[in-house]
Motif scaffolding. Structure first.
Motif, mmCIF file in Angstrom:
data_model
loop_
_atom_site.group_PDB
_atom_site.id
_atom_site.type_symbol
_atom_site.label_atom_id
_atom_site.label_comp_id
_atom_site.label_asym_id
_atom_site.label_seq_id
_atom_site.Cartn_x
_atom_site.Cartn_y
_atom_site.Cartn_z
ATOM 1 N N LEU A 105 4.410 -15.990 -1.143
ATOM 2 C CA LEU A 105 4.412 -16.906 -0.004
ATOM 3 C C LEU A 105 2.993 -17.142 0.508
ATOM 4 N N PRO A 106 2.700 -18.362 0.899
ATOM 5 C CA PRO A 106 1.347 -18.663 1.399
ATOM 6 C C PRO A 106 1.165 -18.313 2.880
ATOM 7 N N ILE A 107 1.592 -17.107 3.248
ATOM 8 C CA ILE A 107 1.460 -16.660 4.635
ATOM 9 C C ILE A 107 0.229 -15.759 4.719
ATOM 10 N N PRO A 108 -0.696 -16.075 5.594
ATOM 11 C CA PRO A 108 -1.911 -15.250 5.675
ATOM 12 C C PRO A 108 -1.701 -13.951 6.450
ATOM 13 N N ILE A 109 -1.069 -12.986 5.796
ATOM 14 C CA ILE A 109 -0.851 -11.672 6.396
ATOM 15 C C ILE A 109 -1.690 -10.689 5.585
ATOM 16 N N GLY A 110 -2.992 -10.754 5.750
ATOM 17 C CA GLY A 110 -3.933 -10.028 4.919
ATOM 18 C C GLY A 110 -3.767 -8.529 4.899
ATOM 19 N N ILE A 111 -3.727 -7.898 6.058
ATOM 20 C CA ILE A 111 -3.703 -6.442 6.100
ATOM 21 C C ILE A 111 -2.379 -5.892 5.576
ATOM 22 N N VAL A 112 -1.280 -6.561 5.881
ATOM 23 C CA VAL A 112 0.024 -6.118 5.384
ATOM 24 C C VAL A 112 0.078 -6.269 3.867
ATOM 25 N N ASN A 113 -0.433 -7.385 3.364
ATOM 26 C CA ASN A 113 -0.474 -7.605 1.926
ATOM 27 C C ASN A 113 -1.353 -6.561 1.245
ATOM 28 N N LEU A 114 -2.459 -6.206 1.881
ATOM 29 C CA LEU A 114 -3.338 -5.177 1.334
ATOM 30 C C LEU A 114 -2.626 -3.823 1.272
ATOM 31 N N VAL A 115 -1.925 -3.472 2.330
ATOM 32 C CA VAL A 115 -1.191 -2.201 2.366
ATOM 33 C C VAL A 115 -0.124 -2.173 1.277
ATOM 34 N N LEU A 116 0.584 -3.276 1.073
ATOM 35 C CA LEU A 116 1.619 -3.325 0.043
ATOM 36 C C LEU A 116 1.025 -3.351 -1.363
#
Length: 100
Positions: free
Chosen positions: A67-78
């Motif tokens: 998904l093109p949702i800018p959730i950078g830190i959550v994406n990094l953690v995952l």
């Protein structure tokens, strides 16, 4: 001047970012499929988080990568969770399979 074919720096950066995003998507999908292949009992026997937790973490990681949702830190953690699964959990689960 030159007859060479040169991309502007912004295009090169975009292609590099796209390549990295694609590579991370492949890693996350591989980790999710691998997690789905082991039984829930294997996770307990390896003394790791349960199968539902790992599959949820990895599935959300794949979803956020697509998904093109800018959730950078959550994406990094995952992303880190996917690498932890591949480096720690998957070998422990595979080791159980070899001992039988």
């Amino acid at each position: 001047m030159g007859g060479g074919w040169v991309l502007p720096a912004s295009d090169i950066e975009a292609y590099v970012n796209l390549g990295i995003a694609f590579a991370l998507l492949v890693v996350k999908i591989f980790a999710l499929v691998s997690a789905l292949l082991y039984s829930a009992e294997s996770y307990d026997a390896a003394d790791k988080l349960n199968k539902v937790t790992w599959c949820a973490l990895l599935g959300i990681g794949v979803l956020l990568q697509v998904l093109p949702i800018p959730i950078g830190i959550v994406n990094l953690v995952l992303t880190v969770a996917a690498f932890v699964y591949l480096v720690d959990v998957r070998p422990a689960l595979a080791g159980l399979r070899r001992r039988r």
